[in-house]
Design a protein around this motif. Structure first.
Motif, short mmCIF file in Angstrom:
data_model
loop_
_atom_site.label_atom_id
_atom_site.label_comp_id
_atom_site.label_asym_id
_atom_site.label_seq_id
_atom_site.Cartn_x
_atom_site.Cartn_y
_atom_site.Cartn_z
N TRP A 138 79.70 -22.81 105.21
CA TRP A 138 78.41 -22.20 104.87
C TRP A 138 77.34 -23.25 104.62
O TRP A 138 76.15 -23.01 104.82
CB TRP A 138 78.57 -21.29 103.65
N MET A 139 77.72 -24.43 104.18
CA MET A 139 76.75 -25.49 103.93
C MET A 139 76.07 -25.92 105.23
O MET A 139 74.89 -26.27 105.24
CB MET A 139 77.42 -26.71 103.30
N LEU A 140 76.82 -25.90 106.32
CA LEU A 140 76.24 -26.24 107.62
C LEU A 140 75.14 -25.24 107.95
O LEU A 140 74.05 -25.60 108.39
CB LEU A 140 77.32 -26.23 108.70
N LEU A 141 75.44 -23.98 107.70
CA LEU A 141 74.45 -22.92 107.93
C LEU A 141 73.21 -23.14 107.08
O LEU A 141 72.08 -23.11 107.58
CB LEU A 141 75.09 -21.57 107.62
N LEU A 142 73.39 -23.40 105.78
CA LEU A 142 72.24 -23.55 104.89
C LEU A 142 71.41 -24.78 105.22
O LEU A 142 70.19 -24.76 105.15
CB LEU A 142 72.72 -23.64 103.43
N GLY A 143 72.11 -25.88 105.57
CA GLY A 143 71.39 -27.13 105.75
C GLY A 143 70.79 -27.32 107.12
O GLY A 143 69.75 -27.98 107.26
N ARG A 144 71.43 -26.73 108.13
CA ARG A 144 71.04 -27.11 109.49
C ARG A 144 70.65 -26.00 110.44
O ARG A 144 70.21 -26.28 111.55
CB ARG A 144 72.17 -27.93 110.13
N LYS A 145 70.87 -24.73 110.05
CA LYS A 145 70.59 -23.68 111.01
C LYS A 145 69.21 -23.04 110.82
O LYS A 145 68.67 -23.01 109.73
CB LYS A 145 71.68 -22.60 110.95
N SER A 146 68.67 -22.52 111.92
CA SER A 146 67.38 -21.83 111.88
C SER A 146 67.58 -20.42 111.35
O SER A 146 68.72 -19.94 111.25
CB SER A 146 66.79 -21.75 113.28
N ALA A 147 66.48 -19.74 111.03
CA ALA A 147 66.56 -18.40 110.46
C ALA A 147 67.34 -17.45 111.38
O ALA A 147 68.18 -16.68 110.92
CB ALA A 147 65.15 -17.86 110.21
N GLY A 148 67.06 -17.53 112.68
CA GLY A 148 67.75 -16.66 113.64
C GLY A 148 69.24 -16.92 113.66
O GLY A 148 70.06 -16.00 113.63
N GLU A 149 69.60 -18.20 113.70
CA GLU A 149 71.01 -18.57 113.69
C GLU A 149 71.69 -18.13 112.40
O GLU A 149 72.84 -17.67 112.41
CB GLU A 149 71.16 -20.09 113.84
N LYS A 150 70.96 -18.26 111.30
CA LYS A 150 71.53 -17.87 110.02
C LYS A 150 71.87 -16.38 110.00
O LYS A 150 72.99 -16.00 109.65
CB LYS A 150 70.54 -18.17 108.88
N LEU A 151 70.92 -15.56 110.40
CA LEU A 151 71.17 -14.12 110.33
C LEU A 151 72.29 -13.71 111.29
O LEU A 151 73.16 -12.93 110.93
CB LEU A 151 69.90 -13.32 110.62
#
Lengths: 232, 232
Positions: A138-151
DNA sequence: CGATGGTTTGAGATATATCAAACCTCGTGG
DNA sequence: CCACGAGGTTTGATATATCTCAAACCATCG
Protein backbone atom coordinates in the motif's frame (compact mmCIF):
# COMPACT_ATOMS: atom_id res chain seq x y z
CA UNK A 1 -21.20 -25.69 24.30
CA UNK A 2 -19.19 -22.49 23.96
CA UNK A 3 -19.82 -19.62 21.61
CA UNK A 4 -16.80 -20.74 19.60
CA UNK A 5 -18.53 -23.93 18.47
CA UNK A 6 -20.87 -22.02 16.23
CA UNK A 7 -18.37 -19.32 15.27
CA UNK A 8 -18.31 -18.72 11.54
CA UNK A 9 -14.66 -17.72 11.51
CA UNK A 10 -13.59 -20.57 13.79
CA UNK A 11 -11.45 -22.17 11.09
CA UNK A 12 -10.00 -19.05 9.55
CA UNK A 13 -9.20 -16.85 12.54
CA UNK A 14 -6.14 -17.45 14.67
CA UNK A 15 -8.31 -19.66 16.88
CA UNK A 16 -7.89 -22.38 14.27
CA UNK A 17 -4.58 -23.14 16.00
CA UNK A 18 -6.36 -24.38 19.11
CA UNK A 19 -7.95 -27.71 19.99
CA UNK A 20 -11.32 -28.02 21.70
CA UNK A 21 -9.97 -27.79 25.23
CA UNK A 22 -7.82 -24.77 24.53
CA UNK A 23 -10.65 -23.10 22.68
CA UNK A 24 -12.82 -23.49 25.72
CA UNK A 25 -10.20 -21.75 27.83
CA UNK A 26 -9.89 -18.90 25.31
CA UNK A 27 -13.65 -18.57 25.13
CA UNK A 28 -13.72 -18.13 28.89
CA UNK A 29 -11.66 -14.94 28.72
CA UNK A 30 -13.40 -13.41 25.68
CA UNK A 31 -16.79 -11.95 24.99
CA UNK A 32 -18.85 -11.04 21.92
CA UNK A 33 -19.66 -7.51 21.05
CA UNK A 34 -21.69 -5.80 18.34
CA UNK A 35 -20.69 -2.49 16.80
CA UNK A 36 -22.80 -0.04 14.85
CA UNK A 37 -21.36 1.70 11.77
CA UNK A 38 -19.25 4.59 13.01
CA UNK A 39 -18.77 3.10 16.45
CA UNK A 40 -15.17 2.82 17.67
CA UNK A 41 -13.59 -0.08 19.48
CA UNK A 42 -10.36 1.75 20.29
CA UNK A 43 -8.79 5.15 19.81
CA UNK A 44 -5.46 6.37 18.52
CA UNK A 45 -2.88 6.84 21.25
CA UNK A 46 -5.03 5.21 23.90
CA UNK A 47 -3.66 2.50 26.17
CA UNK A 48 -3.84 -0.86 24.48
CA UNK A 49 -6.47 -2.51 26.67
CA UNK A 50 -8.29 -4.69 24.15
CA UNK A 51 -7.59 -7.07 21.33
CA UNK A 52 -10.22 -8.80 19.22
CA UNK A 53 -11.10 -11.08 16.36
CA UNK A 54 -13.46 -9.83 13.68
CA UNK A 55 -16.39 -12.20 13.28
CA UNK A 56 -18.46 -10.16 10.88
CA UNK A 57 -18.36 -6.76 9.24
CA UNK A 58 -15.66 -4.37 8.03
CA UNK A 59 -13.65 -1.99 10.21
CA UNK A 60 -11.10 0.70 9.49
CA UNK A 61 -7.82 1.44 11.24
CA UNK A 62 -6.96 5.12 11.12
CA UNK A 63 -4.57 7.80 12.31
CA UNK A 64 -4.58 11.51 11.90
CA UNK A 65 -2.51 14.66 12.31
CA UNK A 66 -3.04 17.34 14.94
CA UNK A 67 -4.84 19.56 12.46
CA UNK A 68 -7.42 16.97 11.49
CA UNK A 69 -6.07 15.32 8.36
CA UNK A 70 -6.91 11.63 8.46
CA UNK A 71 -5.33 8.56 6.92
CA UNK A 72 -6.87 5.10 6.96
CA UNK A 73 -3.95 2.73 7.54
CA UNK A 74 -5.76 -0.57 7.30
CA UNK A 75 -9.08 -2.27 6.70
CA UNK A 76 -10.06 -5.47 8.47
CA UNK A 77 -12.53 -8.17 7.51
CA UNK A 78 -14.03 -11.24 9.15
CA UNK A 79 -11.39 -13.55 10.67
CA UNK A 80 -8.84 -10.71 10.94
CA UNK A 81 -7.23 -9.85 14.23
CA UNK A 82 -7.26 -6.34 15.72
CA UNK A 83 -5.36 -4.63 18.49
CA UNK A 84 -1.84 -4.47 19.70
CA UNK A 85 -0.82 -7.47 21.81
CA UNK A 86 2.42 -7.15 23.78
CA UNK A 87 2.43 -3.38 23.47
CA UNK A 88 1.34 -0.50 25.59
CA UNK A 89 -0.46 1.81 23.18
CA UNK A 90 -2.51 1.43 20.08
CA UNK A 91 -1.13 3.53 17.24
CA UNK A 92 -4.44 3.90 15.45
CA UNK A 93 -8.14 4.02 16.07
CA UNK A 94 -10.42 1.14 15.14
CA UNK A 95 -13.90 2.03 13.90
CA UNK A 96 -16.68 -0.06 12.39
CA UNK A 97 -17.64 0.82 8.81
CA UNK A 98 -20.57 -1.60 8.71
CA UNK A 99 -22.45 -3.32 11.49
CA UNK A 100 -19.82 -5.56 12.97
CA UNK A 101 -19.49 -8.43 15.37
CA UNK A 102 -16.19 -8.93 17.20
CA UNK A 103 -14.83 -11.29 19.80
CA UNK A 104 -13.06 -9.14 22.38
CA UNK A 105 -10.36 -9.97 24.93
CA UNK A 106 -8.63 -7.94 27.57
CA UNK A 107 -5.12 -7.52 26.24
CA UNK A 108 -3.52 -8.68 29.46
CA UNK A 109 -5.55 -11.89 29.49
CA UNK A 110 -4.89 -12.48 25.83
CA UNK A 111 -1.15 -11.84 26.15
CA UNK A 112 -0.89 -14.32 28.97
CA UNK A 113 -2.93 -16.92 27.12
CA UNK A 114 -0.94 -16.47 23.90
CA UNK A 115 2.39 -16.86 25.68
CA UNK A 116 1.25 -20.25 26.87
CA UNK A 117 0.05 -21.36 23.45
CA UNK A 118 2.83 -21.18 20.89
CA UNK A 119 0.56 -22.47 18.13
CA UNK A 120 -1.66 -19.43 18.64
CA UNK A 121 1.31 -17.10 18.60
CA UNK A 122 2.48 -18.75 15.43
CA UNK A 123 -0.85 -18.06 13.70
CA UNK A 124 -0.69 -14.50 14.95
CA UNK A 125 2.83 -14.15 13.59
CA UNK A 126 1.77 -15.42 10.17
CA UNK A 127 -1.12 -12.98 10.10
CA UNK A 128 1.06 -10.08 11.20
CA UNK A 129 3.66 -10.89 8.56
CA UNK A 130 0.97 -11.03 5.87
CA UNK A 131 -0.50 -7.75 7.07
CA UNK A 132 2.93 -6.13 6.97
CA UNK A 133 3.37 -7.31 3.37
CA UNK A 134 0.02 -5.85 2.40
CA UNK A 135 0.74 -2.58 4.20
CA UNK A 136 4.06 -2.20 2.41
CA UNK A 137 2.41 -2.77 -0.93
CA UNK A 138 0.00 0.00 0.00
CA UNK A 139 2.93 2.35 0.57
CA UNK A 140 3.81 2.08 -3.12
CA UNK A 141 0.28 3.18 -3.93
CA UNK A 142 0.39 6.12 -1.50
CA UNK A 143 3.84 7.32 -2.47
CA UNK A 144 3.99 6.76 -6.18
CA UNK A 145 0.63 6.26 -7.84
CA UNK A 146 -1.64 8.82 -9.51
CA UNK A 147 -5.23 9.39 -8.41
CA UNK A 148 -6.57 7.21 -11.23
CA UNK A 149 -4.19 4.39 -10.44
CA UNK A 150 -5.02 4.65 -6.77
CA UNK A 151 -8.75 4.31 -7.24
CA UNK A 152 -8.43 1.46 -9.75
CA UNK A 153 -6.10 -0.45 -7.40
CA UNK A 154 -8.47 0.17 -4.54
CA UNK A 155 -11.53 -1.14 -6.36
CA UNK A 156 -9.69 -4.26 -7.45
CA UNK A 157 -8.47 -4.99 -3.94
CA UNK A 158 -11.96 -4.34 -2.56
CA UNK A 159 -13.59 -6.75 -4.97
CA UNK A 160 -11.14 -9.45 -3.92
CA UNK A 161 -11.30 -8.93 -0.19
CA UNK A 162 -15.06 -8.66 0.06
CA UNK A 163 -15.74 -12.18 -1.25
CA UNK A 164 -17.09 -14.45 1.42
CA UNK A 165 -14.76 -17.42 1.57
CA UNK A 166 -16.46 -20.74 1.07
CA UNK A 167 -19.31 -19.60 -1.07
CA UNK A 168 -18.19 -20.38 -4.60
CA UNK A 169 -21.14 -18.96 -6.50
CA UNK A 170 -21.27 -15.78 -4.45
CA UNK A 171 -17.61 -15.08 -4.89
CA UNK A 172 -17.91 -15.02 -8.69
CA UNK A 173 -20.59 -12.40 -8.34
CA UNK A 174 -18.83 -10.30 -5.71
CA UNK A 175 -15.73 -10.17 -7.87
CA UNK A 176 -17.89 -8.30 -10.37
CA UNK A 177 -20.38 -6.42 -8.23
CA UNK A 178 -20.15 -5.37 -4.59
CA UNK A 179 -21.30 -2.84 -2.03
CA UNK A 180 -18.56 -0.45 -0.92
CA UNK A 181 -18.36 -0.25 2.87
CA UNK A 182 -16.83 3.22 2.45
CA UNK A 183 -18.19 6.70 1.92
CA UNK A 184 -16.43 8.84 -0.68
CA UNK A 185 -14.63 10.66 2.11
CA UNK A 186 -13.41 7.38 3.54
CA UNK A 187 -12.17 6.25 0.15
CA UNK A 188 -10.28 9.53 0.01
CA UNK A 189 -8.81 8.81 3.46
CA UNK A 190 -7.61 5.39 2.31
CA UNK A 191 -5.99 6.73 -0.85
CA UNK A 192 -4.53 9.96 0.47
CA UNK A 193 -6.70 12.14 -1.78
CA UNK A 194 -9.53 14.64 -1.36
CA UNK A 195 -13.16 13.66 -1.72
CA UNK A 196 -13.50 15.74 -4.89
CA UNK A 197 -10.61 14.01 -6.62
CA UNK A 198 -12.02 10.62 -5.68
CA UNK A 199 -15.41 11.59 -7.04
CA UNK A 200 -13.94 12.79 -10.32
CA UNK A 201 -11.97 9.59 -10.75
CA UNK A 202 -15.11 7.54 -10.11
CA UNK A 203 -16.96 9.37 -12.84
CA UNK A 204 -14.00 9.08 -15.19
CA UNK A 205 -13.69 5.32 -14.71
CA UNK A 206 -17.41 5.06 -15.36
CA UNK A 207 -17.21 7.29 -18.43
CA UNK A 208 -14.38 5.09 -19.73
CA UNK A 209 -16.65 2.06 -19.38
CA UNK A 210 -14.43 0.27 -16.88
CA UNK A 211 -16.98 0.32 -14.07
CA UNK A 212 -20.63 1.06 -13.46
CA UNK A 213 -22.12 2.76 -10.40
CA UNK A 214 -25.71 1.60 -9.87
CA UNK A 215 -25.88 3.56 -6.61
CA UNK A 216 -23.52 5.56 -4.44
CA UNK A 217 -22.34 2.54 -2.53
CA UNK A 218 -22.39 -0.07 -5.28
CA UNK A 219 -19.71 -0.82 -7.81
CA UNK A 220 -19.78 -3.09 -10.84
CA UNK A 221 -16.53 -3.96 -12.52
CA UNK A 222 -17.30 -4.06 -16.24
CA UNK A 223 -13.75 -4.50 -17.55
CA UNK A 224 -11.41 -6.10 -15.08
CA UNK A 225 -8.51 -6.23 -17.53
CA UNK A 226 -8.89 -2.57 -18.29
CA UNK A 227 -9.09 -1.70 -14.63
CA UNK A 228 -5.91 -3.64 -13.94
CA UNK A 229 -4.15 -1.75 -16.71
CA UNK A 230 -5.41 1.49 -15.16
CA UNK A 231 -4.10 0.40 -11.74
CA UNK A 232 -0.47 0.60 -12.99
CA UNK B 1 33.26 -20.68 20.54
CA UNK B 2 30.65 -19.71 17.96
CA UNK B 3 30.41 -16.50 15.99
CA UNK B 4 27.44 -15.53 18.13
CA UNK B 5 29.55 -15.16 21.27
CA UNK B 6 31.19 -12.05 19.93
CA UNK B 7 28.13 -10.77 18.07
CA UNK B 8 27.48 -7.10 18.80
CA UNK B 9 23.73 -7.45 18.35
CA UNK B 10 23.50 -10.66 20.36
CA UNK B 11 21.36 -9.07 23.06
CA UNK B 12 19.20 -6.90 20.86
CA UNK B 13 18.38 -9.16 17.89
CA UNK B 14 15.78 -11.90 18.15
CA UNK B 15 18.61 -14.24 19.16
CA UNK B 16 18.35 -12.76 22.65
CA UNK B 17 15.49 -15.21 23.20
CA UNK B 18 17.87 -18.18 23.06
CA UNK B 19 20.15 -19.76 25.64
CA UNK B 20 23.71 -20.82 24.92
CA UNK B 21 22.80 -24.28 23.66
CA UNK B 22 20.06 -23.06 21.36
CA UNK B 23 22.26 -20.28 20.08
CA UNK B 24 24.85 -22.84 19.12
CA UNK B 25 22.27 -24.74 17.10
CA UNK B 26 21.09 -21.57 15.37
CA UNK B 27 24.66 -20.59 14.65
CA UNK B 28 25.14 -23.93 12.93
CA UNK B 29 22.54 -23.15 10.28
CA UNK B 30 23.56 -19.52 9.67
CA UNK B 31 26.50 -17.77 8.10
CA UNK B 32 27.94 -14.25 8.04
CA UNK B 33 27.95 -12.18 4.92
CA UNK B 34 29.26 -8.75 4.00
CA UNK B 35 27.46 -6.46 1.57
CA UNK B 36 28.83 -3.48 -0.32
CA UNK B 37 26.70 -0.33 -0.70
CA UNK B 38 24.25 -0.96 -3.53
CA UNK B 39 24.51 -4.73 -3.26
CA UNK B 40 21.22 -6.61 -2.94
CA UNK B 41 20.45 -9.51 -0.65
CA UNK B 42 17.07 -10.29 -2.20
CA UNK B 43 14.86 -9.07 -4.99
CA UNK B 44 11.21 -8.11 -5.23
CA UNK B 45 8.96 -10.97 -6.28
CA UNK B 46 11.69 -13.55 -5.93
CA UNK B 47 11.17 -16.79 -4.01
CA UNK B 48 11.75 -16.22 -0.34
CA UNK B 49 14.90 -18.28 0.11
CA UNK B 50 16.76 -16.28 2.75
CA UNK B 51 16.14 -14.54 6.02
CA UNK B 52 18.76 -12.64 8.00
CA UNK B 53 19.65 -10.53 10.98
CA UNK B 54 21.38 -7.22 10.42
CA UNK B 55 24.61 -7.04 12.37
CA UNK B 56 25.95 -3.78 11.02
CA UNK B 57 24.99 -1.18 8.43
CA UNK B 58 21.77 0.18 6.98
CA UNK B 59 19.65 -1.47 4.28
CA UNK B 60 16.56 -0.42 2.36
CA UNK B 61 13.47 -2.44 1.50
CA UNK B 62 11.94 -1.33 -1.78
CA UNK B 63 9.26 -2.04 -4.35
CA UNK B 64 8.53 -0.50 -7.69
CA UNK B 65 5.98 -0.26 -10.48
CA UNK B 66 6.36 -1.78 -13.95
CA UNK B 67 7.36 1.56 -15.39
CA UNK B 68 10.22 2.15 -12.99
CA UNK B 69 8.81 4.28 -10.21
CA UNK B 70 10.32 3.20 -6.91
CA UNK B 71 9.16 3.36 -3.33
CA UNK B 72 11.29 2.54 -0.32
CA UNK B 73 8.97 0.70 2.08
CA UNK B 74 11.33 0.20 4.98
CA UNK B 75 14.79 0.85 6.34
CA UNK B 76 16.57 -1.63 8.57
CA UNK B 77 19.34 -1.11 11.11
CA UNK B 78 21.59 -3.32 13.23
CA UNK B 79 19.65 -5.97 15.18
CA UNK B 80 16.68 -5.79 12.78
CA UNK B 81 15.37 -8.90 11.08
CA UNK B 82 14.96 -9.16 7.31
CA UNK B 83 13.17 -11.54 4.99
CA UNK B 84 9.85 -13.30 4.91
CA UNK B 85 9.68 -16.38 7.11
CA UNK B 86 6.71 -18.72 6.59
CA UNK B 87 5.97 -17.26 3.18
CA UNK B 88 6.79 -18.11 -0.39
CA UNK B 89 7.81 -14.81 -1.95
CA UNK B 90 9.48 -11.65 -0.81
CA UNK B 91 7.37 -8.61 -1.62
CA UNK B 92 10.27 -6.20 -1.79
CA UNK B 93 13.94 -6.05 -2.60
CA UNK B 94 16.58 -5.66 0.11
CA UNK B 95 19.63 -3.58 -0.76
CA UNK B 96 22.53 -2.32 1.33
CA UNK B 97 22.84 1.45 1.61
CA UNK B 98 26.11 1.33 3.50
CA UNK B 99 28.63 -1.42 3.93
CA UNK B 100 26.68 -4.02 5.85
CA UNK B 101 27.20 -7.22 7.75
CA UNK B 102 24.35 -9.70 8.02
CA UNK B 103 23.78 -13.11 9.53
CA UNK B 104 21.99 -15.17 6.86
CA UNK B 105 19.85 -18.29 7.13
CA UNK B 106 18.11 -20.43 4.57
CA UNK B 107 14.45 -19.69 5.08
CA UNK B 108 13.54 -23.38 5.29
CA UNK B 109 16.12 -24.03 7.97
CA UNK B 110 15.10 -20.93 9.87
CA UNK B 111 11.38 -21.72 9.67
CA UNK B 112 11.96 -25.20 11.04
CA UNK B 113 14.18 -23.89 13.82
CA UNK B 114 11.74 -21.15 14.76
CA UNK B 115 8.79 -23.52 14.96
CA UNK B 116 10.68 -25.49 17.55
CA UNK B 117 11.62 -22.43 19.60
CA UNK B 118 8.54 -20.51 20.69
CA UNK B 119 10.62 -17.93 22.51
CA UNK B 120 12.29 -17.05 19.22
CA UNK B 121 8.95 -16.82 17.45
CA UNK B 122 7.73 -14.61 20.24
CA UNK B 123 10.60 -12.17 19.73
CA UNK B 124 9.96 -12.24 16.02
CA UNK B 125 6.29 -11.51 16.62
CA UNK B 126 7.11 -8.54 18.83
CA UNK B 127 9.46 -7.17 16.22
CA UNK B 128 6.96 -7.67 13.42
CA UNK B 129 4.21 -5.95 15.40
CA UNK B 130 6.51 -3.01 16.10
CA UNK B 131 7.50 -2.80 12.45
CA UNK B 132 3.84 -2.85 11.42
CA UNK B 133 3.16 0.04 13.81
CA UNK B 134 6.02 2.02 12.35
CA UNK B 135 4.95 1.26 8.77
CA UNK B 136 1.41 2.42 9.46
CA UNK B 137 2.69 5.65 10.94
CA UNK B 138 4.64 6.10 7.71
CA UNK B 139 1.42 5.78 5.71
CA UNK B 140 0.13 8.96 7.33
CA UNK B 141 3.25 10.71 6.12
CA UNK B 142 2.93 9.36 2.57
CA UNK B 143 -0.77 10.00 2.25
CA UNK B 144 -1.31 13.25 4.07
CA UNK B 145 1.84 15.26 4.64
CA UNK B 146 3.35 18.04 2.52
CA UNK B 147 6.87 17.88 1.14
CA UNK B 148 8.20 20.06 3.94
CA UNK B 149 6.52 17.99 6.63
CA UNK B 150 7.78 14.80 5.02
CA UNK B 151 11.41 15.85 5.00
CA UNK B 152 11.28 17.23 8.54
CA UNK B 153 9.69 14.00 9.83
CA UNK B 154 12.26 11.97 7.95
CA UNK B 155 15.24 13.83 9.39
CA UNK B 156 13.89 13.52 12.91
CA UNK B 157 13.31 9.79 12.55
CA UNK B 158 16.76 9.38 11.02
CA UNK B 159 18.46 11.15 13.87
CA UNK B 160 16.74 8.87 16.35
CA UNK B 161 17.28 5.59 14.59
CA UNK B 162 20.92 6.15 13.74
CA UNK B 163 22.06 6.38 17.37
CA UNK B 164 24.19 3.45 18.42
CA UNK B 165 22.47 1.93 21.41
CA UNK B 166 24.64 1.67 24.47
CA UNK B 167 26.93 4.54 23.76
CA UNK B 168 25.49 7.35 25.84
CA UNK B 169 27.86 10.11 24.80
CA UNK B 170 27.70 9.26 21.12
CA UNK B 171 23.94 9.22 21.06
CA UNK B 172 23.71 12.81 22.28
CA UNK B 173 25.87 13.82 19.37
CA UNK B 174 24.12 11.71 16.74
CA UNK B 175 20.79 13.17 17.76
CA UNK B 176 22.22 16.49 16.59
CA UNK B 177 24.57 15.56 13.78
CA UNK B 178 24.64 12.47 11.59
CA UNK B 179 25.65 11.10 8.21
CA UNK B 180 22.68 10.30 5.99
CA UNK B 181 22.95 6.80 4.53
CA UNK B 182 20.76 8.01 1.64
CA UNK B 183 21.40 9.86 -1.60
CA UNK B 184 18.92 12.61 -2.47
CA UNK B 185 17.19 10.25 -4.88
CA UNK B 186 16.80 7.66 -2.15
CA UNK B 187 15.35 10.22 0.23
CA UNK B 188 12.87 11.02 -2.54
CA UNK B 189 12.05 7.32 -2.84
CA UNK B 190 11.37 7.09 0.88
CA UNK B 191 9.11 10.14 0.93
CA UNK B 192 7.26 9.66 -2.34
CA UNK B 193 8.68 12.85 -3.87
CA UNK B 194 11.02 13.81 -6.70
CA UNK B 195 14.69 14.50 -6.16
CA UNK B 196 14.19 18.17 -7.07
CA UNK B 197 11.48 18.68 -4.47
CA UNK B 198 13.63 17.00 -1.83
CA UNK B 199 16.56 19.22 -2.71
CA UNK B 200 14.44 22.37 -2.53
CA UNK B 201 13.09 21.38 0.87
CA UNK B 202 16.60 20.73 2.15
CA UNK B 203 17.71 24.19 1.13
CA UNK B 204 14.56 25.72 2.56
CA UNK B 205 15.03 24.04 5.97
CA UNK B 206 18.61 25.25 5.91
CA UNK B 207 17.60 28.78 4.93
CA UNK B 208 15.08 28.76 7.77
CA UNK B 209 17.90 27.92 10.18
CA UNK B 210 16.41 24.61 11.28
CA UNK B 211 19.25 22.48 9.95
CA UNK B 212 22.75 22.82 8.58
CA UNK B 213 24.28 20.80 5.76
CA UNK B 214 28.07 20.62 6.20
CA UNK B 215 28.31 18.23 3.25
CA UNK B 216 25.94 16.38 0.94
CA UNK B 217 25.57 13.46 3.25
CA UNK B 218 25.76 15.22 6.59
CA UNK B 219 22.96 16.83 8.51
CA UNK B 220 23.05 18.95 11.65
CA UNK B 221 19.81 19.62 13.47
CA UNK B 222 20.09 23.18 14.73
CA UNK B 223 16.56 23.60 16.04
CA UNK B 224 14.90 20.35 17.00
CA UNK B 225 11.78 22.05 18.34
CA UNK B 226 11.35 23.99 15.14
CA UNK B 227 11.88 20.89 13.06
CA UNK B 228 9.24 19.05 15.06
CA UNK B 229 6.80 21.87 14.46
CA UNK B 230 7.65 21.70 10.76
CA UNK B 231 7.02 17.93 10.79
CA UNK B 232 3.30 18.45 11.47
C1' DC C 1 -42.58 18.50 0.82
C1' DG C 2 -38.58 20.65 2.75
C1' DA C 3 -34.50 19.79 5.36
C1' DT C 4 -30.23 17.31 5.75
C1' DG C 5 -25.96 14.96 4.60
C1' DG C 6 -23.45 13.15 1.28
C1' DT C 7 -21.94 13.60 -3.61
C1' DT C 8 -20.91 15.62 -8.03
C1' DT C 9 -19.46 19.33 -10.94
C1' DG C 10 -17.13 23.71 -11.91
C1' DA C 11 -13.58 27.40 -11.76
C1' DG C 12 -9.42 28.80 -9.96
C1' DA C 13 -5.22 28.37 -6.91
C1' DT C 14 -1.13 25.89 -5.65
C1' DA C 15 2.14 22.38 -4.51
C1' DT C 16 4.75 19.30 -6.74
C1' DA C 17 6.42 17.31 -11.08
C1' DT C 18 8.90 17.92 -15.29
C1' DC C 19 12.40 19.50 -18.25
C1' DA C 20 16.69 21.80 -18.66
C1' DA C 21 20.80 23.97 -17.37
C1' DA C 22 24.34 25.20 -14.12
C1' DC C 23 26.92 23.67 -10.36
C1' DC C 24 29.78 20.96 -7.07
C1' DT C 25 32.79 17.14 -5.63
C1' DC C 26 35.84 13.91 -6.31
C1' DG C 27 38.59 10.65 -8.69
C1' DT C 28 41.54 9.88 -12.85
C1' DG C 29 44.97 10.48 -16.04
C1' DG C 30 47.83 13.50 -18.59
C1' DC D 1 49.50 19.64 -10.17
C1' DC D 2 45.94 20.68 -13.00
C1' DA D 3 42.46 19.67 -16.55
C1' DC D 4 38.88 16.67 -17.37
C1' DG D 5 34.90 13.98 -16.87
C1' DA D 6 31.24 11.76 -14.45
C1' DG D 7 27.70 11.51 -10.97
C1' DG D 8 25.17 13.50 -8.03
C1' DT D 9 22.99 17.90 -6.60
C1' DT D 10 21.03 22.45 -6.84
C1' DT D 11 18.58 26.04 -9.13
C1' DG D 12 15.41 27.90 -12.62
C1' DA D 13 11.31 28.12 -15.66
C1' DT D 14 7.21 25.99 -16.84
C1' DA D 15 3.53 22.43 -16.84
C1' DT D 16 0.10 19.84 -14.58
C1' DA D 17 -2.23 17.00 -11.23
C1' DT D 18 -4.46 17.62 -7.28
C1' DC D 19 -6.43 20.70 -3.91
C1' DT D 20 -9.50 24.39 -2.51
C1' DC D 21 -13.55 26.91 -2.46
C1' DA D 22 -18.18 27.20 -4.02
C1' DA D 23 -22.36 25.94 -5.94
C1' DA D 24 -25.56 22.60 -7.74
C1' DC D 25 -27.30 18.08 -7.24
C1' DC D 26 -29.48 13.99 -5.28
C1' DA D 27 -31.12 10.60 -2.19
C1' DT D 28 -33.25 9.85 2.26
C1' DC D 29 -36.13 10.74 6.06
C1' DG D 30 -39.00 13.12 8.92
Amino acid sequence: MSACDTCVVRNRAICAALDTEELKALNAIGRRRMLEPGESLMWEGEDSVLVANVIDGVLKLSTGTEDGREQIVGVVYPSDFIGRPFGSTSGHGVTALTEAKVCVFSRRDFDAFAREHPALEHKLLQRTLAELDRTRRWMLLLGRKSAGEKLASFLLEMSERLVQPGCEVQSEKTLRRFALPFSRQQVADVLGLTIETVSRQFTRLKADGLIDLPSRREVVILDREGLMAEAG
